[in-house]
Design a protein around this motif. Structure first.
Motif, PDB file in Angstrom:
ATOM      1  N   SER A  34       0.821  -1.208   0.000  1.00  0.00           N
ATOM      2  CA  SER A  34       0.000   0.000   0.000  1.00  0.00           C
ATOM      3  C   SER A  34       0.856   1.258   0.000  1.00  0.00           C
ATOM      4  CB  SER A  34      -0.916  -0.004   1.231  1.00  0.00           C
ATOM      5  OG  SER A  34      -1.563   1.245   1.395  1.00  0.00           O
ATOM      6  N   LEU A  35       1.898   1.270   0.834  1.00  0.00           N
ATOM      7  CA  LEU A  35       2.755   2.451   0.947  1.00  0.00           C
ATOM      8  C   LEU A  35       3.477   2.737  -0.363  1.00  0.00           C
ATOM      9  CD1 LEU A  35       4.168   4.719   2.422  1.00  0.00           C
ATOM     10  CD2 LEU A  35       5.653   3.026   3.529  1.00  0.00           C
ATOM     11  N   VAL A  36       4.089   1.711  -0.945  1.00  0.00           N
ATOM     12  CA  VAL A  36       4.819   1.898  -2.198  1.00  0.00           C
ATOM     13  C   VAL A  36       3.854   2.067  -3.367  1.00  0.00           C
ATOM     14  CG1 VAL A  36       6.440   0.816  -3.804  1.00  0.00           C
ATOM     15  CG2 VAL A  36       6.836   0.664  -1.348  1.00  0.00           C
ATOM     16  N   GLY A  37       2.748   1.340  -3.326  1.00  0.00           N
ATOM     17  CA  GLY A  37       1.759   1.437  -4.394  1.00  0.00           C
ATOM     18  C   GLY A  37       1.084   2.790  -4.466  1.00  0.00           C
ATOM     19  N   SER A  38       1.008   3.484  -3.329  1.00  0.00           N
ATOM     20  CA  SER A  38       0.397   4.816  -3.308  1.00  0.00           C
ATOM     21  C   SER A  38       1.345   5.887  -3.818  1.00  0.00           C
ATOM     22  CB  SER A  38      -0.012   5.167  -1.877  1.00  0.00           C
ATOM     23  OG  SER A  38       1.133   5.357  -1.050  1.00  0.00           O
ATOM     24  N   HIS A  39       2.591   5.483  -4.121  1.00  0.00           N
ATOM     25  CA  HIS A  39       3.646   6.396  -4.584  1.00  0.00           C
ATOM     26  C   HIS A  39       4.073   7.387  -3.502  1.00  0.00           C
ATOM     27  CE1 HIS A  39       3.081   4.718  -8.538  1.00  0.00           C
ATOM     28  NE2 HIS A  39       1.809   5.066  -8.546  1.00  0.00           N
ATOM     29  N   ALA A  40       3.680   7.102  -2.252  1.00  0.00           N
ATOM     30  CA  ALA A  40       4.142   7.940  -1.139  1.00  0.00           C
ATOM     31  C   ALA A  40       5.599   7.642  -0.826  1.00  0.00           C
ATOM     32  CB  ALA A  40       3.277   7.701   0.096  1.00  0.00           C
ATOM     33  N   ALA A  41       6.075   6.458  -1.263  1.00  0.00           N
ATOM     34  CA  ALA A  41       7.477   6.078  -1.052  1.00  0.00           C
ATOM     35  C   ALA A  41       7.934   5.183  -2.198  1.00  0.00           C
ATOM     36  CB  ALA A  41       7.646   5.353   0.282  1.00  0.00           C
ATOM     37  N   ARG A  42       9.209   5.291  -2.535  1.00  0.00           N
ATOM     38  CA  ARG A  42       9.790   4.422  -3.559  1.00  0.00           C
ATOM     39  C   ARG A  42      10.282   3.113  -2.940  1.00  0.00           C
ATOM     40  NH1 ARG A  42      12.014   7.313  -7.892  1.00  0.00           N
ATOM     41  NH2 ARG A  42      12.895   5.313  -8.593  1.00  0.00           N
ATOM     42  N   GLU A  43      10.790   3.205  -1.710  1.00  0.00           N
ATOM     43  CA  GLU A  43      11.263   2.045  -0.960  1.00  0.00           C
ATOM     44  C   GLU A  43      10.666   2.133   0.444  1.00  0.00           C
ATOM     45  OE1 GLU A  43      15.519   1.739  -0.903  1.00  0.00           O
ATOM     46  OE2 GLU A  43      15.738   2.594  -2.909  1.00  0.00           O
ATOM     47  N   ALA A  44      10.439   0.982   1.080  1.00  0.00           N
ATOM     48  CA  ALA A  44       9.845   1.020   2.420  1.00  0.00           C
ATOM     49  C   ALA A  44      10.148  -0.246   3.206  1.00  0.00           C
ATOM     50  CB  ALA A  44       8.331   1.215   2.325  1.00  0.00           C
ATOM     51  N   ALA A  45      10.294  -0.073   4.517  1.00  0.00           N
ATOM     52  CA  ALA A  45      10.415  -1.187   5.463  1.00  0.00           C
ATOM     53  C   ALA A  45       9.721  -0.749   6.745  1.00  0.00           C
ATOM     54  CB  ALA A  45      11.879  -1.530   5.732  1.00  0.00           C
ATOM     55  N   ILE A  46       9.020  -1.664   7.391  1.00  0.00           N
ATOM     56  CA  ILE A  46       8.262  -1.340   8.600  1.00  0.00           C
ATOM     57  C   ILE A  46       8.703  -2.260   9.738  1.00  0.00           C
ATOM     58  CG2 ILE A  46       5.979  -1.246   9.676  1.00  0.00           C
ATOM     59  CD1 ILE A  46       4.812  -0.733   6.893  1.00  0.00           C
ATOM     60  N   VAL A  47       9.116  -1.656  10.845  1.00  0.00           N
ATOM     61  CA  VAL A  47       9.490  -2.404  12.050  1.00  0.00           C
ATOM     62  C   VAL A  47       8.394  -2.185  13.088  1.00  0.00           C
ATOM     63  CG1 VAL A  47      11.181  -2.662  13.903  1.00  0.00           C
ATOM     64  CG2 VAL A  47      11.953  -2.116  11.573  1.00  0.00           C
ATOM     65  N   SER A  48       7.713  -3.254  13.472  1.00  0.00           N
ATOM     66  CA  SER A  48       6.606  -3.134  14.426  1.00  0.00           C
ATOM     67  C   SER A  48       6.769  -4.183  15.518  1.00  0.00           C
ATOM     68  CB  SER A  48       5.270  -3.318  13.701  1.00  0.00           C
ATOM     69  OG  SER A  48       4.182  -3.100  14.577  1.00  0.00           O
ATOM     70  N   THR A  49       6.994  -3.718  16.756  1.00  0.00           N
ATOM     71  CA  THR A  49       7.151  -4.612  17.901  1.00  0.00           C
ATOM     72  C   THR A  49       6.249  -4.108  19.028  1.00  0.00           C
ATOM     73  OG1 THR A  49       8.907  -3.395  19.053  1.00  0.00           O
ATOM     74  CG2 THR A  49       9.578  -4.828  17.226  1.00  0.00           C
ATOM     75  N   CYS A  50       6.325  -4.759  20.183  1.00  0.00           N
ATOM     76  CA  CYS A  50       5.491  -4.315  21.302  1.00  0.00           C
ATOM     77  C   CYS A  50       5.899  -2.929  21.788  1.00  0.00           C
ATOM     78  CB  CYS A  50       5.555  -5.315  22.446  1.00  0.00           C
ATOM     79  SG  CYS A  50       7.210  -5.588  23.104  1.00  0.00           S
ATOM     80  N   ASN A  51       7.132  -2.518  21.508  1.00  0.00           N
ATOM     81  CA  ASN A  51       7.613  -1.225  22.002  1.00  0.00           C
ATOM     82  C   ASN A  51       7.716  -0.136  20.951  1.00  0.00           C
ATOM     83  OD1 ASN A  51       7.919  -1.923  24.695  1.00  0.00           O
ATOM     84  ND2 ASN A  51       9.935  -2.806  24.364  1.00  0.00           N
ATOM     85  N   ARG A  52       7.537  -0.478  19.664  1.00  0.00           N
ATOM     86  CA  ARG A  52       7.724   0.553  18.633  1.00  0.00           C
ATOM     87  C   ARG A  52       7.031   0.182  17.335  1.00  0.00           C
ATOM     88  NH1 ARG A  52      12.578   2.099  18.762  1.00  0.00           N
ATOM     89  NH2 ARG A  52      13.128   0.903  20.607  1.00  0.00           N
TER      90      ARG A  52
END
Length: 418
Positions: A34-52
């Motif tokens: 969704s993030l890259v497909g929306s053209h809001a970003a060319r590259e993306a990585a998401i880090v999601s844990t209990c603290n962040r």
């Protein structure tokens, strides 16, 4: 294209906000698409844990990427603003290096976060959203974390969240060996906590999971048994300790369920630890008598043990990180010149081909080879030197001085001779 990172963590946002912005593992692929497909970003990585929850991206318009985060979670950007941090390339690199090294964790020096980041990067790579810029960032991130671990004592004397869970239970019950312990979920966090409890030899260990096969696999390692989550209503009252950490987006254990369990237990105390984000156990459960409910934020004080000793190592780690950030920024700067270098080489190749074609035609007409080569060398020299020569002749004042210095450096000319 700009390298940016934005997100929130246990330093900037309470659990109630963090759980709204969490990305369960099963949603990560679609979120990246969704993030890259929306053209809001060319590259993306998401880090999601209990603290962040943190989004790293290469974007032409960082504001659009930030707006995407709020929209994806159906939240008002203004509601998130007080809790979010936004980092430029330099700060993003430093932050990534610190997080992977355990310097930004609730438990200073803990190692679990590095594995979580690697998992996140594997997902991004699999989904095709990890381009050259982010790949360069995270390969350096992993190298820095390894260097910090090998050159400092950052992980010494640390008390993990898993160990802290046992310490909390021991504050309520005289001995773990007499307790019946229930683990809800069968992921990495549950496995870590369960291992610490199993070392205390509780009277019973049960793993409740959505799929029985995975629950049985973990239970076998613990000499326990497994059951399905659907069996919780009939079984919860049997357990003195309940530890939950699933990827569910909605609570699994509600206040009514616990209330009935406490009544069936004749108000014998129950220790409950919710390590999930979003939470598995309704917050209202804490209002019940004889229930001791803790969240990930509640165990912060326990994991502070030994922090002072590790702080010295943290300062040493910061020195390493500063040096590696400078190196990364140098790499980024080199990347900025790549399009110009490519264009310059393309122009040189165009001139070469044009001159060569002309020389081949002259040879085909039978003109002497020496004469053709002489003409070819002169043509190439004139074509390649024309742009800098013309720029110098047209420049004036400071611009001309700057050009003279640049050309002298490029062509390795003696400055005193120009």
């Amino acid at each position: 294209m700009h390298l940016v990172a934005f997100g929130l963590n246990h330093h900037t946002a309470p659990l109630a906000i963090r759980e709204k912005l969490a990305f369960p593992a099963e949603t990560l692929p679609s979120a990246l698409a969704s993030l890259v497909g929306s053209h809001a970003a060319r590259e993306a990585a998401i880090v999601s844990t209990c603290n962040r929850t943190e989004v790293y991206c290469a974007a032409n318009d960082p504001d659009a990427a930030l707006a995407w985060l709020a929209a994806f979670h159906h939240m008002d950007a203004a509601e998130l603003a007080p809790y979010l941090y936004r980092l430029d390339a330099s700060s993003a690199a430093r932050h990534a290096f610190r997080v992977a090294s355990g310097l930004d964790s609730m438990v200073l020096g803990e190692t679990q976060i590095l594995g979580q980041i690697k998992d996140a990067i594997r997902v991004a790579e699999h989904e095709g959203t990890l381009g050259t810029m982010l790949n360069g960032l995270f390969q350096r991130t992993f190298a820095v974390a390894k260097e910090v671990r090998s050159k400092t004592a950052i992980g010494a004397s640390s008390v993990s969240m898993a160990a802290a869970a046992v310490k909390l239970a021991e504050q309520i019950f005289p001995t773990i060996s007499e307790l019946k312990v229930l683990f809800i979920g069968a992921g990495e966090m549950i496995e870590l906590v369960a291992t610490h409890f199993a070392a205390r030899n509780p009277s019973c260990i049960t793993v409740a999971n959505r799929t029985l096969e995975r629950g049985e696999k973990l239970a076998a390692q613990l000499n326990g048994n497994a059951m399905l989550l659907s069996e919780l209503p009939e079984s919860l009252a049997r357990y003195d300790v309940v530890v939950s950490s699933t990827a569910s987006t909605l609570p699994i254990v509600g206040k009514g369920l616990v209330e009935r369990a406490i009544k069936a237990r004749r108000h014998r105390p129950m220790f409950m630890l919710d390590l999930a984000v979003p939470r598995d156990i309704e917050a209202e459960v804490a209002e019940l008598n004889d229930v001791f409910l803790y969240s990930v934020d509640d165990i912060a004080n326990i994991v502070e043990v030994g922090r002072e000793a590790r702080q010295v190592a943290a300062e040493q780690a910061e020195v390493i990180i500063r040096e590696r950030v400078d190196e990364f920024l140098g790499w980024l700067k080199q990347r900025d010149s790549v399009p110009t270098i490519r264009a310059l080489r393309d122009e040189g190749e165009r001139i070469r081909r044009h001159a060569l074609d002309a020389a081949l035609k002259q040879l085909a007409k039978g003109e002497p080879a020496e004469q053709v080569l002489e003409a070819l060398s002169k043509q190439l020299t004139n074509k390649l030197l024309h742009p800098p020569t013309q720029a110098l002749s047209q420049a004036r004042g400071d611009e001309q001085d700057a050009l003279i210095d640049t050309i002298a450096r490029l062509y390795r000319l003696n400055r005193s001779d120009v």
